[in-house]
Write a protein that holds these residues in place. Structure first.
Motif, PDB file in Angstrom:
ATOM      1  N   ASP A   2     -54.798  24.199  25.598  1.00 21.50           N
ATOM      2  CA  ASP A   2     -53.826  25.957  24.638  1.00 21.50           C
ATOM      3  C   ASP A   2     -52.838  23.583  25.142  1.00 21.50           C
ATOM      4  O   ASP A   2     -52.593  23.612  26.600  1.00 21.50           O
ATOM      5  N   SER A  14     -50.038  32.455  21.196  1.00 20.16           N
ATOM      6  CA  SER A  14     -50.988  31.345  21.516  1.00 20.16           C
ATOM      7  C   SER A  14     -52.208  31.242  21.268  1.00 20.16           C
ATOM      8  O   SER A  14     -52.627  32.092  20.112  1.00 20.16           O
ATOM      9  N   ASN A  15     -52.430  29.883  21.573  1.00 19.51           N
ATOM     10  CA  ASN A  15     -53.696  29.291  21.494  1.00 19.51           C
ATOM     11  C   ASN A  15     -53.954  29.044  19.582  1.00 19.51           C
ATOM     12  O   ASN A  15     -55.139  28.605  19.627  1.00 19.51           O
ATOM     13  N   LEU A  18     -53.808  23.032  20.080  1.00 20.60           N
ATOM     14  CA  LEU A  18     -55.061  22.780  20.969  1.00 20.60           C
ATOM     15  C   LEU A  18     -55.154  21.064  21.435  1.00 20.60           C
ATOM     16  O   LEU A  18     -55.573  21.233  19.824  1.00 20.60           O
TER      17      LEU A  18
END
Length: 204
Positions: A2, A14-15, A18
């Motif tokens: 991440d 989030s995520n 990457l």
């Protein structure tokens, strides 16, 4: 892994941003951006205002079609690729219809690494955009007034980016006047960008 929290980068959700090794332009790592439930990823890095009048941002991206952003533009420069592979840029100097489709370049294929370079001039509140080193949009009005460069932001669905560089120097390979000679070479050897690749500066 991440990108969130690495070197000052913030991502949301989030995520969705990457650092990966499968799809890269150069080196061993590049950024992969993905959407969640049709929600775009927002990636931002805040910078201390340098006081410089001109900022250059240079990057390699996969051209992925996007929809026209809605609402007020909270940025100096804004752009996206349309489904036809054309760059669409925001020109704050237009009285209406600020989003302008650039038809002076060949359509960019989806999934092909493409070089984008931005020149931000905080003295004139204008910006220019280069595609693979050639200027395709010049003297565009800022989307929103900014006293200086303070942040770099990406809003995207599924995309890849690599080789992001932000500096106060002219980027190698940019050719603002499309004369076949890079701006960097013209400034280095002649002190201006008035020369051409076939010109005879010293008359010999």
């Amino acid at each position: 892994g991440d990108l969130n929290g690495q070197n000052g980068w913030q991502t949301s959700p989030s995520n969705t941003a990457l650092v990966q090794t499968q799809t890269v332009y150069e080196g061993s790592q590049a950024l992969s951006v993905s959407s969640i439930s049709n929600q775009q990823s927002t990636i931002i890095n805040l910078f201390a205002t340098s006081g410089a009048n001109t900022i250059w941002a240079d990057m390699r991206v996969h051209a992925v079609p996007a929809a026209m952003p809605t609402g007020a533009m909270d940025a100096a420069a804004a752009y996206y690729f349309d489904p036809a592979g054309r760059l669409v840029v925001y020109d704050g100097q237009q009285a209406s219809n600020n989003w302008v489709v650039l038809t002076n370049h060949a359509p960019v294929s989806t999934g092909v690494w493409t070089r984008l370079t931005l020149k931000l001039d905080y003295t004139t509140a204008e910006w220019s955009i280069y595609l693979n080193g050639a200027v395709v949009g010049a003297n565009l009005g800022f989307a929103g007034l900014r006293p200086g460069f303070a942040a770099f932001r990406i809003d995207a669905g599924d995309a890849f980016a690599d080789e992001l560089r932000i500096s106060t120097d002219i980027h190698q390979g940019s050719d603002a006047d499309s004369d076949g000679m890079s701006d960097l070479s013209e400034m280095e050897y002649f002190g201006n960008t008035d020369q051409t690749a076939t010109g005879d500066f010293d008359g010999d």
